[in-house]
Design an enzyme around this catalytic site. Structure first.
Site, short mmCIF file in Angstrom:
data_model
loop_
_atom_site.label_atom_id
_atom_site.label_comp_id
_atom_site.label_asym_id
_atom_site.label_seq_id
_atom_site.Cartn_x
_atom_site.Cartn_y
_atom_site.Cartn_z
N HIS A 130 0.83 -1.20 0.00
CA HIS A 130 0.00 0.00 0.00
C HIS A 130 0.87 1.26 0.00
CE1 HIS A 130 -3.34 -2.67 1.19
NE2 HIS A 130 -4.12 -1.70 0.72
N LYS A 134 -0.73 4.90 4.46
CA LYS A 134 -1.58 3.93 5.16
C LYS A 134 -0.97 3.65 6.53
CE LYS A 134 -4.04 -0.44 4.71
NZ LYS A 134 -5.31 0.21 5.09
#
Length: 233
Positions: A130, A134
């Site tokens: 990600h 995040k």
């Protein structure tokens, strides 16, 4: 449909664009868990932060406003929210990932786990990648994938950065700039490798799924999942 956006970060803004294109109206958009009148909305979409999620969701349920939540990191209180929803006859959907493609991927993952359960000599791993913004690791999607495998195999638990064993599913979490989300399930032996992967190209898939779920939930009572929304049986 009048939508309340509870959490107006990058996902909230993406959801707003798609909702407006689908003919809906945004009546609330807030990053603050206080100071808004949720009763003005037909449905609420929560993509806030873990510390605000339970308060946001509970407020919606208490005011009979259907609510969907994609916020991760608060699930130790999930049973409490379900109990409140059932008590108040509210409507609620939680999903670690609202992408329509990811929810199909969840079902593929479960079927593959069933097929691999009786076959020896394969090691199993999950990798998720990600963007660097995040905050949680592993992702809620990776945890959902691991739980899907545990429910359909002899695996007992998952661990971050663990070694593979008969009972443990190791999850690796990588953070790379501008990656919306990639999840890979890998079964590997000395002779070959079986891999299924979902790669998100942008956030639009997550946002579209959230709006579709909100459209589906209006007028219903109960606690549902994306499996219900997509009629995946």
């Amino acid at each position: 449909m009048k939508i309340a956006l509870l959490g107006y970060g990058r996902m909230g803004k993406e959801i707003e664009q798609i909702a407006l294109k689908r003919g809906h109206q945004i009546v609330i958009k807030t990053s603050d868990q206080e100071g808004y009148d949720i009763s003005n909305a037909d449905v609420a979409i929560d993509f806030s932060v873990p510390s605000a999620a339970v308060s946001n969701i509970s407020n919606c349920i208490n005011h009979q406003v259907p609510v969907i939540s994609g916020t991760t990191g608060w699930l130790e209180q999930y049973d409490q929210v379900v109990s409140l929803c059932n008590q108040k006859k509210g409507a609620f959907i939680y999903a670690s990932n609202f992408s329509l493609g990811v929810n199909i991927f969840f079902e593929l993952n479960k079927q593959l786990a069933k097929m691999m359960n009786t076959i020896e000599d394969y090691s199993l791993s999950i990798e998720e990648i990600h963007h660097t913004q995040k905050l949680d690791a592993p992702s809620g999607t990776a945890i959902s994938l691991a739980e899907g495998i545990i429910a359909n195999s002899a695996k007992k638990k998952w661990e971050l950065d663990a070694s593979n064993s008969d009972e443990i599913i190791p999850i690796s979490a990588k953070r790379i700039p501008e990656v919306p989300g990639t999840h890979t399930i890998c079964y590997e032996s000395d002779v070959d490798q079986i891999e299924i992967k979902h790669t998100a190209h942008n956030r639009k898939g997550f946002a579209l799924g959230a709006v579709v779920a909100a459209e589906w939930l209006v007028g219903k009572t109960g606690v549902y999942t994306m499996k219900d929304v997509l009629n995946l049986g």
